[in-house]
Design an enzyme around this catalytic site. Sequence first.
Site, PDB file in Angstrom:
ATOM      1  CG  ASN A 207     -58.195  28.012 -51.742  1.00  0.00           C
ATOM      2  OD1 ASN A 207     -57.401  27.528 -51.147  1.00  0.00           O
ATOM      3  ND2 ASN A 207     -58.513  28.625 -51.067  1.00  0.00           N
ATOM      4  CG  ASP A 276     -59.407  36.246 -48.211  1.00  0.00           C
ATOM      5  OD1 ASP A 276     -58.748  35.994 -46.657  1.00  0.00           O
ATOM      6  OD2 ASP A 276     -58.533  36.551 -48.997  1.00  0.00           O
ATOM      7  CE  LYS A 286     -78.662  21.257 -57.879  1.00  0.00           C
ATOM      8  NZ  LYS A 286     -78.708  19.966 -58.610  1.00  0.00           N
ATOM      9  CE  LYS A 334     -51.031  38.983 -47.014  1.00  0.00           C
ATOM     10  NZ  LYS A 334     -51.591  37.907 -47.920  1.00  0.00           N
ATOM     11  CE  LYS A 338     -53.940  38.977 -42.147  1.00  0.00           C
ATOM     12  NZ  LYS A 338     -55.077  38.043 -43.060  1.00  0.00           N
TER      13      LYS A 338
HETATM   14  O1  PMT Z   1     -51.749  24.135 -50.173  1.00  0.00           O
HETATM   15  P1  PMT Z   1     -50.802  23.799 -51.471  1.00  0.00           P
HETATM   16  O2  PMT Z   1     -51.229  22.862 -52.787  1.00  0.00           O
HETATM   17  O3  PMT Z   1     -49.240  22.984 -51.131  1.00  0.00           O
HETATM   18  O4  PMT Z   1     -49.883  25.383 -51.622  1.00  0.00           O
HETATM   19  C1  PMT Z   1     -49.222  26.334 -50.604  1.00  0.00           C
HETATM   20  C2  PMT Z   1     -49.684  27.853 -51.024  1.00  0.00           C
HETATM   21  C3  PMT Z   1     -49.988  28.432 -51.486  1.00  0.00           C
HETATM   22  C4  PMT Z   1     -51.408  27.515 -49.818  1.00  0.00           C
HETATM   23  C5  PMT Z   1     -49.450  28.144 -49.426  1.00  0.00           C
HETATM   24  O5  PMT Z   1     -47.949  27.848 -49.466  1.00  0.00           O
HETATM   25  C6  PMT Z   1     -49.484  29.646 -48.786  1.00  0.00           C
HETATM   26  O6  PMT Z   1     -49.397  30.584 -49.265  1.00  0.00           O
HETATM   27  N1  PMT Z   1     -50.580  29.273 -47.556  1.00  0.00           N
HETATM   28  C7  PMT Z   1     -50.940  30.688 -47.407  1.00  0.00           C
HETATM   29  C8  PMT Z   1     -52.522  30.870 -48.493  1.00  0.00           C
HETATM   30  C9  PMT Z   1     -53.007  32.392 -48.248  1.00  0.00           C
HETATM   31  O7  PMT Z   1     -54.424  32.164 -48.005  1.00  0.00           O
HETATM   32  O8  PMT Z   1     -52.461  33.225 -48.419  1.00  0.00           O
HETATM   33  P2  PMT Z   1     -53.132  35.054 -47.936  1.00  0.00           P
HETATM   34  O9  PMT Z   1     -52.422  35.884 -48.613  1.00  0.00           O
HETATM   35  O10 PMT Z   1     -54.801  35.083 -48.542  1.00  0.00           O
HETATM   36  O11 PMT Z   1     -53.208  34.888 -46.443  1.00  0.00           O
HETATM   37  C10 PMT Z   1     -52.201  35.341 -45.518  1.00  0.00           C
HETATM   38  C11 PMT Z   1     -52.186  34.449 -44.436  1.00  0.00           C
HETATM   39  O12 PMT Z   1     -53.913  34.496 -43.466  1.00  0.00           O
HETATM   40  C12 PMT Z   1     -52.322  32.605 -44.009  1.00  0.00           C
HETATM   41  O13 PMT Z   1     -51.271  32.680 -43.268  1.00  0.00           O
HETATM   42  C13 PMT Z   1     -52.847  32.630 -44.370  1.00  0.00           C
HETATM   43  O14 PMT Z   1     -53.149  31.366 -43.697  1.00  0.00           O
HETATM   44  C14 PMT Z   1     -53.486  33.221 -43.537  1.00  0.00           C
HETATM   45  N2  PMT Z   1     -55.207  33.346 -43.538  1.00  0.00           N
HETATM   46  C15 PMT Z   1     -55.785  33.788 -44.676  1.00  0.00           C
HETATM   47  C16 PMT Z   1     -57.340  34.486 -44.143  1.00  0.00           C
HETATM   48  C17 PMT Z   1     -58.228  34.190 -43.049  1.00  0.00           C
HETATM   49  N3  PMT Z   1     -59.253  34.447 -43.201  1.00  0.00           N
HETATM   50  N4  PMT Z   1     -57.503  33.894 -42.128  1.00  0.00           N
HETATM   51  C18 PMT Z   1     -55.583  33.322 -42.172  1.00  0.00           C
HETATM   52  O15 PMT Z   1     -55.858  33.213 -41.204  1.00  0.00           O
END
Ligand code: PMT
Length: 403
Positions: A207, A276, A286, A334, A338
């Site tokens: 991403n 995710d 490959k 969330k 979580k």
């Molecule tokens: O890195 P930059 O370019 O500075 O951008 C910053 C950012 C946009 C990436 C950052 O500010 C941000 O929002 N990070 C979380 C991005 C994300 O994955 O969001 P989510 O809504 O999909 O996940 C929610 C939370 O669960 C996050 O804390 C993530 O770390 C966590 N997660 C998600 C999926 C997973 N399999 N394990 C996790 O721990």
Amino acid sequence: MKVLLAVGGGIAAYKSAELARLLMQQGHQVQVVMTAAAEEFVRPLTFAALTGRKVLTNLFAIESAIQHIAVAQENELLVIAPATADLMAKLAHGLADDILTTLYLAFTGPVLLAPAMNVNMWQHPATQANLATLVKRGHTIVEPGSGYLACGMTGPGRLADPEIIAAAIAATVESSAHPRRDLEGETVLITAGPTQEPLDPVRYISNRSSGKMGYALAEAARARGARVILVSGPVHLPPPHGVEVVAVRTAAEMREQVMQHLPAAGIVIKAAAVADFHLSKVPEQKVKKTAARISLELDPTPDILAELGRKKGDFLLVGFAAETQNLEQESRRKLESKNCDMVVGNLVGANDLGFESDENEVVLTLRTGETIAVPRASKRDIADRIFDEVLKLRLALHATDGR
Ligand code: PMT
């Protein structure tokens, strides 16, 4: 404090005389330096009379070939007001063709800029790109005010009032005199950047996360005295000074490293954009382009944040939420699902903030039920604000549930 007041060549230069007067009144020692263009608007004598010091105007008229280095070293704060479009461009690119720009490069302390120019010049992508470079460098910007401009146009571009610039100077002086060390003795575990989930030996799913937000959090925590463990996905950022960086690639590797370092941590912040889904069985060779269309069957990656929420004991847990809509509801959902103590929500996709940007704008959703909107600022400033609120929240939770 010894302040170097650098005056650029714009009509707003006359307001810098008032700024010089205010700084003198506040007890600072003020050394003024002017560009040749600034001298077209205000005479050096005005500043000399206000500050009691000879104004520096010419690199070659100073007493020795290295006097500009001495001037840069003996002053503690550099204030550039007005910072014109030309000056901002030179500073952003490191040009040093006069006394002011040379002093800027030789100066190592905090820098504060108060831009002033025509509205179109201010909004031009070149000026905005230069501004972003200067913000990223850690300089404080006193945003120009909006209103009637000397050029007859209306909009942003007017030099901030001298009182506002003086207040920003006072805040900078305060924070450099008393750097916050309120995370001393803490261990902060931070995740940053994207993860990469391989599809075969040469392809992967990932991403747009650049890691800037997580790295800014690591820098802020370190500056405030914490031991910082930064579990980072693949990014193009230099490791922050004094931070223990653990490089990982996939969500599974990130999970493993987070769990390994968790026992040491008192604060855990999950800024990483973890993929995710992944391919459970990655082909060893490959994948060849033999069919016109292929389908991928993906499995969920480990949800690290949810696992941390289930384990939560002594540490304070901060998750992030990157949403394209319904930011507050999704952040609250969330937080509950979580078991976080705080969720930092940012809108992504619709504006130029969030992923990859140097600035961000976030909403903090707290376990206490409170919601705090943090307006647009550099990711470093947002990081400091997150730590301010984390520390307050910990006190509040300690008072209510003994944590
Ligand atoms: O890195 P930059 O370019 O500075 O951008 C910053 C950012 C946009 C990436 C950052 O500010 C941000 O929002 N990070 C979380 C991005 C994300 O994955 O969001 P989510 O809504 O999909 O996940 C929610 C939370 O669960 C996050 O804390 C993530 O770390 C966590 N997660 C998600 C999926 C997973 N399999 N394990 C996790 O721990």
